[in-house]
Motif scaffolding. Structure first.
Motif, mmCIF file in Angstrom:
data_model
loop_
_atom_site.group_PDB
_atom_site.id
_atom_site.type_symbol
_atom_site.label_atom_id
_atom_site.label_comp_id
_atom_site.label_asym_id
_atom_site.label_seq_id
_atom_site.Cartn_x
_atom_site.Cartn_y
_atom_site.Cartn_z
ATOM 1 N N GLU A 1 2.329 1.592 -3.459
ATOM 2 C CA GLU A 1 1.361 2.127 -4.432
ATOM 3 C C GLU A 1 1.134 3.632 -4.221
ATOM 4 N N GLU A 2 1.067 4.059 -2.955
ATOM 5 C CA GLU A 2 0.907 5.491 -2.683
ATOM 6 C C GLU A 2 2.121 6.269 -3.200
ATOM 7 N N MET B 1 -4.055 0.179 -2.070
ATOM 8 C CA MET B 1 -5.333 0.391 -1.391
ATOM 9 C C MET B 1 -5.119 1.234 -0.139
ATOM 10 N N ARG C 1 -11.751 -12.083 -23.351
ATOM 11 C CA ARG C 1 -12.513 -13.295 -23.080
ATOM 12 C C ARG C 1 -11.813 -14.562 -23.520
ATOM 13 N N TRP D 1 -8.665 -4.748 -27.365
ATOM 14 C CA TRP D 1 -9.572 -3.745 -27.900
ATOM 15 C C TRP D 1 -9.018 -2.360 -27.538
ATOM 16 N N ARG E 1 -8.784 -1.218 -23.752
ATOM 17 C CA ARG E 1 -9.956 -0.998 -22.902
ATOM 18 C C ARG E 1 -10.492 -2.281 -22.273
ATOM 19 N N HIS F 1 0.833 -1.220 0.000
ATOM 20 C CA HIS F 1 0.000 0.000 0.000
ATOM 21 C C HIS F 1 0.860 1.259 0.000
ATOM 22 N N ARG G 1 -19.476 -14.972 -24.224
ATOM 23 C CA ARG G 1 -19.213 -16.310 -23.706
ATOM 24 C C ARG G 1 -20.531 -16.885 -23.184
ATOM 25 N N TYR H 1 -9.764 -10.063 -17.351
ATOM 26 C CA TYR H 1 -10.337 -11.300 -17.875
ATOM 27 C C TYR H 1 -11.862 -11.263 -17.935
ATOM 28 N N LEU H 2 -12.458 -10.136 -17.519
ATOM 29 C CA LEU H 2 -13.888 -9.986 -17.769
ATOM 30 C C LEU H 2 -14.111 -9.679 -19.244
ATOM 31 N N ASP H 3 -13.318 -8.758 -19.753
ATOM 32 C CA ASP H 3 -13.549 -8.293 -21.119
ATOM 33 C C ASP H 3 -12.532 -8.798 -22.128
#
Lengths: 757, 298
Positions: free
Chosen positions: A125-126, B1, A686, A670, A678, A122, B187, A682-684
């Motif tokens: 990252e900061e 975070m 596929r 994409w 964009r 953390h 999917r 792994y949601l978009d």
């Protein structure tokens, strides 16, 4: 053609040696490394796809409490124009170091610029947010054809076009790093003899290897200048070489400890984090761990090139290919090095093409630098070539497998790029598929109310030998510990241990295979090129032969006879002397007292592995209202040489097909017009889930490779080559639309279906 | 975070007081399946997370002749595991079955899905089609908002600082009615709606005419949409392909899709029509008492 009965261990299916650790979660992967006093780190990555770095100030980040070190490109020695030999060819160090940490420019979104090590992630990252940086954005090049235009902005000032073959190099900076030209016969004469000529253009998107495990590296830089790196890599020795060059540390001062690896597929060969973690450790004096998140993996590692291709094939009235030409432009990403050369060589390799030419171009664009991905480049080319062939078969009303059988490359066939094939199994893969239950069964009825179709396609991959070394020591209970330097990605501990067991007449469980660090075994090239079961298998076989010789000597000492009077009987795993015999296990108990420890060694150097072919058949169902394609059934027929562990061979074939289906249907970077990916999750992005693929049926065609003592052939890469073409051909069969663009995603396919109406 | 505080009040009053104290820097945590991810990737940086799962009112799940009361923290698996919801509010069960995998469904709540206010949220079109009303509590007392008026933009809604969603209220199911939610995904699982459509219909006793219909659209505008005119237009129309095609055409009129990594605007527009037809047909089948087989990915 099964070879199973020829051997005792080879061809059986023992439980893998690393299985228990992996199914219980005890196996240690890259991010599992924990060392006392370890720091955690985070990286600053470019938000721009192309920009000059005007100013970089890390002072505020350095002052944040808990921050122990900040590194930028200034902390890595400038390699100048040095070209280093890194085992598998020359590497331009100026490009490699700039990919690890950007210097003058950022060349893609996600390009690493700086890293911070701190007491916890953390804080790190900061601190990254406190790094001050000023960019001068530059025009963004994403399309390979745009980047080839003389008016295009040049990404790398030092790149000149190398005319491979001609041996000349251009004089002006360009994005076109290489041009390959291969030619055979007389193309014009060939096309003149054709009854049907089809020429089509194809475009494919950028895709990622899609390994589940993100890159991770942990490093300690001791005060004595010795560096240890723990990382998930396909090649611990190449990591050692790359880090030695990048950090300016003698090779022998670096030890690389490979962890388990959660997938690589070619994407975990080049270093990204390892030298940065080492530099942070040097500066902080503490061990440092650096792990990528998924977005960084997608935006800054891998991928395999997007491409533009134009393929023309002529076929005569007898259904024989008379000529073929291919133009292939691959995007290399930010720095030169796409697999265009291999793609150009593979393009027509499945067939006996009497007259042909291939032109290939390696082109820099503002995307992450491309890397190997399972049969690098061959899948793109097969999509184009196999689609054109399917269209020709349709026009000539030829069965696509009959056509392939008739035109198949065989022993003695000369490829367009020159080499002549040794004994290969292309024809056999077609023949077996033709006789399969799948191909002999009519298309199934639609399951979802759509339209069904069937497609076939073939593919080729070279497979390579390179260098492997192995040690094996005999334990007093008769077990044998085997030290390997090739990362186990696809079950190679088991497949290599089985070859050693076969050599000695032992069982697979008698062998304890271990993947060890770079100080503990001889030099090994990477796990890649479908080479490990082949080449490290040879090394293990040689180590086994070495053990046999030593066991003969020990038995001779035990019996006080001349070694020439003792022989090793593999069938019974025992030593036979004049009127005496002793089992391997019994002798093992005594070796330390009759001549000393038995340590076998073996290596394989540049053994010439034969190529691998596969022919695939797929049934699809297309929803013509949505453009969505379901894979109903899939069969792969592949020349696998001797299948050492058939279950793992099948697993390799199935895994390759699943990745190929993902590439065919949905996978694609994409980009928006600013060059920002964009869909960096792994949601978009596929990759297929278990709901998207049926069980993949496999036909193991075993044509032994004569270059290997057991006939082993690499199997891991070629299964990804035919799927996009096979699926495209099946879609054409289902809905009458020929897709010339990957992926064949619902929006892309529906557009063509609606245009066709 | 960034670090944050965590509280788990057991009364609604305590939650409202806490929320009021921290104003806009507090976030409600129900299942947390959206929130925790957003905090981890840095999209949100709250100072306070108020866990609402221990508040009784937010765990209500009551199905009676008056309708359905669904507490804002009730997880999805309880929704599709409830016989009354499966039979009378089938669209809602459809939604809850396809939100994430089993692990997500065990945590994620419909209330959280609504408050996250994503344009592609799978439960919101069902809530709109089923005429759900959001009961909101805050420092100034309680108020009710129809779900179609709840979302105001991507990730934005009518909740004022210090307010929280208590429950969703649904009217009782009427005779000869049926509902369905379906989405289009590239999917077959573990995906996000490129277009989502909720539909509920009421038929006459002969089941050959529409009495009324409600159609809602997801992922084709900054907020989920209520296609009121398209549904109203079905009233009195015969149950046939032609009426349904007209309703689909009418629903498409209000869609304002964008082109992004999930599909082009043209694609989404086309799919909206296809899905409205398919959702209406499935809702009609349910109204007729027929079983609707929701095939994976279709």
């Amino acid at each position: 053609m099964a070879t199973a009965n020829k051997y005792k261990v080879i061809g059986t299916r023992p439980v893998r040696h690393d299985g228990v650790d992996k199914v219980t979660g005890r196996a240690r992967y890259g991010a599992d490394t924990k060392i006392q006093g370890m720091l955690y780190s985070a990286m600053l990555r470019s938000p721009h796809a192309h920009a000059k770095i005007k100013r970089l100030d890390t002072s505020k980040a350095e002052k944040l409490p808990g921050v122990r070190a900040v590194v930028t490109a200034k902390d890595l020695p400038d390699p100048g124009t040095r070209i280093a030999q890194l085992g598998e060819g020359a590497v331009c160090m100026a490009h490699l170091t700039r990919n690890v940490l950007a210097r003058e420019k950022v060349l893609y979104k996600g390009h690493a610029i700086a890293a911070v090590a701190a007491d916890n992630i953390h804080i790190a990252e900061e601190a990254v947010k406190l790094i001050e940086i000023e960019y001068e954005p530059l025009p963004v090049l994403l399309d390979v054809r745009e980047a080839m235009k003389p008016s295009a902005i040049v990404l790398n000032d030092d790149v000149r076009c190398e005319e491979v073959g001609a041996g000349t190099t251009g004089s002006t900076p360009t994005n076109v790093a290489k041009h390959f030209h291969f030619e055979k016969g007389n193309v014009a004469d060939g096309f003149a003899k054709a009854k049907v000529v089809v020429e089509r253009e194809f475009v494919t998107g950028t895709v990622h290897q899609g390994y589940i495990e993100p890159h991770a590296a942990t490093a300690t830089w001791n005060p004595d200048g010795r560096v240890t790196i723990w990382c998930c890599t396909q090649g611990s020795f190449t990591v050692r070489q790359q880090c030695s060059e990048l950090l300016g540390v003698p090779l022998g001062h670096i030890k690389v400890v490979p962890t388990e690896i959660g997938g690589g597929f070619g994407g975990k060969i080049s270093v990204y984090l390892e030298p940065v973690a080492a530099a942070l450790s040097k500066k902080s004096g503490k061990p440092v761990k650096l792990v990528m998140d998924r977005a960084a993996v997608l935006e800054a590692t891998g991928p395999t090139p997007a491409s533009y291709m134009k393929v023309k094939i002529g076929v005569d009235g007898d259904g024989k290919i008379t000529a073929g030409t291919a133009y292939m432009a691959f995007d290399a990403g930010a720095f030169p090095g796409s697999p265009i050369g291999m793609a150009a060589m593979c393009a027509f390799a499945c067939y006996d093409v009497p007259n042909g030419s291939v032109d290939g171009y390696d082109v820099c664009v503002n995307k992450p630098r491309t890397n190997a991905y399972r049969a690098p480049g061959a899948t793109n080319g097969a999509f184009a070539v196999e689609s054109v062939i399917d269209e020709i078969c349709e026009k000539l009303k030829l069965d696509p497998l009959e056509f392939r059988a008739k035109n198949a490359a065989k022993e003695g066939t000369r490829r367009v790029d020159g080499p002549v094939f040794p004994r290969i199994g292309m024809w056999e893969t077609v023949d077996y598929l033709k006789k399969s239950e799948h191909y002999s069964t009519p298309l199934p009825k639609p399951k979802f109310g759509g339209k069904v179709g069937r497609g076939v396609a073939s593919g080729f991959w070279f497979n390579c030998g390179l260098k492997s070394a192995a040690f094996a020591t005999v334990n007093t209970d008769g077990s044998v510990s085997l030290s390997l330097g090739t990362t186990d990605i696809g079950g190679s501990r088991a497949s290599i241990a089985m070859q050693l067991a076969e050599t000695l007449g032992l069982t697979a469980t008698d062998i304890n295979p271990n993947v060890v660090d770079t100080d503990a075994v001889g030099y090994n090239d990477v796990t890649g090129g479908s080479r490990v079961t082949f080449a490290t298998g040879i090394a293990a076989y040689e180590a086994g032969e070495d053990i046999k010789r030593q066991m003969v000597q020990r038995a001779a000492v035990l019996w006080d006879v001349d070694p020439s009077q003792v022989s090793y009987d593999v069938a019974t795993a025992s030593l036979i002397g004049p009127g005496k015999n002793i089992t391997f296990k019994a002798l093992a108990e005594q070796v330390n007292h009759c001549g000393g420890p038995v340590i076998g060694r073996g290596f394989s150097s540049e053994a010439n592995q034969g190529g691998s072919f596969g022919t695939h058949c797929v049934d699809v169902e297309v929803d013509p209202d949505t453009g969505k394609t379901q894979i109903l059934r899939y069969t792969i027929s592949q020349d696998v040489g001797t299948a050492v562990h058939p279950s793992y061979v099948e697993g390799q074939l199935q895994g390759g097909v699943v990745q190929g289906i993902g590439w065919a249907l949905n996978e694609e970077y994409w980009y928006d017009d600013k060059g920002v990916m964009r869909n960096a999750s792994y949601l978009d992005y596929r990759i297929p889930t278990i709901y998207d693929v049926p069980m993949i049926d496999t036909i193991l065609v075993e044509v032994p490779d004569p270059e290997h003592p057991f006939g082993v052939r690499g199997v891991g890469e070629v299964p990804i080559v035919p799927p996009p073409a096979a699926v495209a051909n099946a879609i054409a069969n289902a809905v009458g639309v020929r897709m010339e663009k990957l992926p064949m995603s619902p929006p892309n396919l529906l557009k063509e279906i609606l245009a066709g109406k | 975070m960034r670090d944050f505080e965590y509280e788990a009040p057991i009364t609604l009053a305590a939650a409202i007081e806490l929320a009021g104290k921290h104003n806009s820097s507090a976030r409600m945590l129900a299942g947390g399946t959206d929130l925790i991810d957003q905090v981890r990737v840095g999209r949100l940086a709250p100072d306070m997370l108020i866990d609402v799962k221990k508040i009784a009112e937010l765990n209500v799940l009551e199905h009676s002749s008056f309708g359905l009361r669904l507490g804002a923290a009730v997880p999805c698996y309880q929704v599709y595991g409830h016989c009354g919801i499966v039979s009378d509010y089938a669209a809602l069960a459809d939604s809850c079955r396809i939100i994430g995998g089993v692990q997500i469904q065990s945590r994620a709540s419909v209330g959280g899905n609504l408050c996250n206010s994503g344009p592609a949220a799978d439960s919101i079109p069902s809530l709109i089609a089923l005429e759900a009303v959001a009961l909101i509590a805050g420092p100034k007392g309680r108020r009710e908002v129809a779900v179609e008026d709840f979302c105001t933009g991507p990730g934005k809604n009518v909740l004022a600082a210090g307010e929280l969603l208590v429950e969703l209220k649904f009217p009782a199911r009427v005779a000869n009615s049926g509902s369905h939610y379906r989405r289009f995904i590239p999917r077959n699982e573990m995906d996000i709606a490129v277009v989502g459509v909720g539909a509920s219909v009421v038929l006459n006793d002969a089941k050959d005419k529409f009495v009324s219909a409600r159609i809602s659209l997801g992922a084709v505008a900054p907020t989920p949409l209520f296609a009121k005119a398209a549904g109203d237009g079905l009233a009195g129309q015969p149950v046939n392909d032609d009426s349904i095609a007209k309703a689909a055409a009418a629903a498409k009129v209000i869609a304002k899709p964008i082109t992004d990594m999930r599909g082009t605007a043209e694609f989404r527009m086309h799919i909206t029509g296809v899905l409205v037809e398919r959702a209406l047909k499935a809702a009609v089948a349910r109204a007729k008492g027929e079983h609707v087989d929701c095939k994976v990915g279709h």
